[in-house]
Design an enzyme around this catalytic site. Structure first.
Site, PDB file in Angstrom:
ATOM      1  CE1 TYR A 175      38.922  59.843   9.176  1.00 17.68           C
ATOM      2  CE2 TYR A 175      37.393  58.672   7.780  1.00 17.68           C
ATOM      3  CZ  TYR A 175      37.683  59.278   8.975  1.00 17.68           C
ATOM      4  OH  TYR A 175      36.732  59.309   9.973  1.00 17.68           O
TER       5      TYR A 175
ATOM      6  CG  ASP B 206      32.780  73.969  16.150  1.00 22.72           C
ATOM      7  OD1 ASP B 206      32.741  74.485  15.010  1.00 22.72           O
ATOM      8  OD2 ASP B 206      33.553  74.367  17.032  1.00 22.72           O
TER       9      ASP B 206
ATOM     10  CG  ASP C 135      33.313  58.717   8.966  1.00 22.12           C
ATOM     11  OD1 ASP C 135      32.211  58.156   8.878  1.00 22.12           O
ATOM     12  OD2 ASP C 135      34.327  58.157   9.441  1.00 22.12           O
TER      13      ASP C 135
HETATM   14 MG    MG Z   1      31.513  56.151   9.167  1.00 23.21          MG
END
Ligand code: MG
Ligand code: NAI
Length: 334
Positions: A124, A206, A230
Site C-alpha cells: 500500500y 496462507d 488488512d
Molecule cells: Mg480493510
C-alpha cells in the site's frame, strides 16, 4: 483543562454510530471536550475538499481523534482519505483487537486476538503505480524498509508486554516474496530476540488463514505487513461476529486516530439500524491509549452484558433494536 478530542463523524452510518459512542463515553463519566471536524463526502459537499486543512489542523492540535467511516468517491482520481491520513500523520501501527462476546453470530466464544498491521509501507506504499500504454500490463511497488519493519515489530512486542500477552506470531510470505517479506522476517527475528519473555512464532500467511479458522484460540498477538494485515484483520472480525464488532487504532508518534474497521455502509445509512459496537470498542481503545483503563473496562463490560443478554441488540446481532435503542441498553447497564 479538559482533554480535547477531535471527532470526525464521517459519512453514511458514521454520524449515528459516533453519536452513540460519545453518549456512552459521557454516561461513563468521561469528561472530554470534543472538537468536531469534517472529512469525507460530507466535507467535499460542504467545503469542496475531502480532507480540509482545518480538519488536519485539529487532528494535529488535539493528537487524539475518534473517527467515523469515510466514503472515498470511486473514480475522479481521489486517493483514499484513510490512506492519506495514515501517511500524513505517519500512523504506522494499525492495532485491531477482536474479542468474543457470546450472543453474536460467531462460531467461537474464546477469541482474543490483536492484529498489529504495518500501516504505511508494503503493497500500500502507493509507489510506482502504472499501466502500460496499451493497458495490457500494470505494476506497483511494494516497499519494506528496515526501519519500518523494526518499528512495527517492536510496537507489537511492546504491546504484548504491556498487555500481559504470551505470544507474538510473525506473519509473512518470505518463501515467495523473498526481497520484501524476506527483509520483514529477518528484521522481525532480530526484534523478537530482544523479548525473551514473550514467545514468538513464524507463520506463512496462507497457513495463518487456515489456522485462524480452525484453531483461533491458539493466536494471541499477530504482527504483519500492510496487505496481509488488512486481510487477516477482516478474517478475525468474521471470527467474532462480523465487521460491526471490529475496532481499529491508527497510532503514530505524534497522533492517534481511533475508528471502526468497517466502511460507511451506504446500504443501511439513515435507517438507525447500524451496530455501533465497532466504534464504541474503538473509543475503548482510545481510553486505554489515554491511560483510562478503569473507564475502558466499565464500558467494555456494559457492551458485553448487553450483547450477551441478547435483548435490545441490533439486527446483525440477531435482534431487532435500532442503533439508539441498543445504545440506550448499554447506557442503562453503565
Ligand atoms: Mg480493510
Ligand atoms: P462497509 O464496511 O461499509 O459495508 C459492508 C457491509 O457490512 C454492508 O452490507 C454494511 O451494511 C455492513 N455493515 C458495515 N458496518 C456495519 C455496522 N456497523 N452495522 C451493521 N452492518 C454493517 O463496506 P463497503 O460497502 O465496501 O464500503 C462503503 C464505503 O465505505 C466505501 O465508500 C468505502 O470506501 C468506505 N470505507 C471506509 C472505511 C473507513 O473509513 N475506515 C473502511 C472501509 C470502507
Amino acid at each position: 483543562s479538559k482533554r480535547k478530542i477531535t471527532v470526525i463523524p464521517g459519512d453514511g452510518i458514521g454520524p449515528s454510530i459516533i453519536e452513540s459512542a460519545i453518549q456512552i463515553l459521557t454516561h461513563a463519566g468521561c469528561d472530554f471536550d470534543y472538537d468536531y471536524a469534517d472529512a469525507g463526502l460530507v466535507a467535499l459537499e460542504k467545503h469542496g475538499e475531502l480532507l480540509p486543512q482545518a480538519t488536519l489542523d485539529l487532528i494535529e492540535k488535539n493528537k487524539v481523534s475518534l473517527k467515523g467511516p469515510l466514503t472515498t468517491p470511486v473514480g475522479g482520481g481521489f486517493t483514499s482519505i484513510n490512506v492519506s491520513l495514515r501517511k500524513k500523520f505517519n500512523l504506522y501501527a494499525n492495532v485491531r483487537p477482536v474479542i468474543s462476546f457470546k450472543g453474536t453470530r460467531s462460531r467461537y466464544d474464546n477469541i482474543d486476538i490483536i492484529t498489529v498491521r504495518e500501516n504505511t509501507e508494503g503493497m500500500y506504499s502507493g509507489a510506482g503505480q502504472k499501466r502500460s500504454d496499451d493497458n495490457n500490463s500494470a505494476e506497483a511497488m511494494s516497499i519494506i524498509t528496515r526501519d519500518g519493519a523494526e518499528r512495527i515489530v517492536t510496537f507489537a512486542f511492546e504491546l504484548a508486554r504491556q498487555e500481559g500477552r504470551k505470544k507474538v506470531t510473525i506473519i509473512h510470505k518470505a518463501n515467495i516474496l523473498k526481497s520484501t517479506s524476506g527483509l520483514f522476517l529477518e528484521v522481525a527475528r532480530e526484534v523478537a530476540a530482544r523479548y525473551p519473555d514473550i514467545q514468538n512464532e513464524e507463520m506463512i500467511v496462507d497457513a495463518a488463514c487456515m489456522n485462524l479458522v480452525m484453531y483461533p484460540e491458539r493466536f494471541d498477538v499477530m504482527v504483519t505487513t500492510n496487505l496481509f494485515g488488512d486481510i487477516l484483520s477482516d478474517l478475525c472480525a468474521g471470527l467474532v461476529g462480523g465487521l460491526g464488532m471490529a475496532p481499529g487504532a491508527n497510532i503514530g508518534e505524534g497522533a492517534a486516530i481511533f475508528e471502526a474497521v468497517h466502511g460507511s455502509a451506504p446500504d443501511i445509512a439513515g435507517k438507525n439500524i447500524a451496530n455501533p459496537t465497532s466504534v464504541i470498542l474503538a473509543s475503548i481503545q482510545m481510553l486505554e491509549y489515554l491511560g483510562m483503563q478503569d473507564k475502558a473496562e466499565r464500558i467494555r463490560e456494559a457492551v458485553r452484558s448487553t450483547i450477551e443478554s441478547g435483548d435490545r441488540v441490533t439486527r446483525d446481532l440477531g435482534g431487532s433494536a435500532s442503533t439508539s435503542e441498543f445504545t440506550q441498553a448499554i447506557i442503562d447497564r453503565l
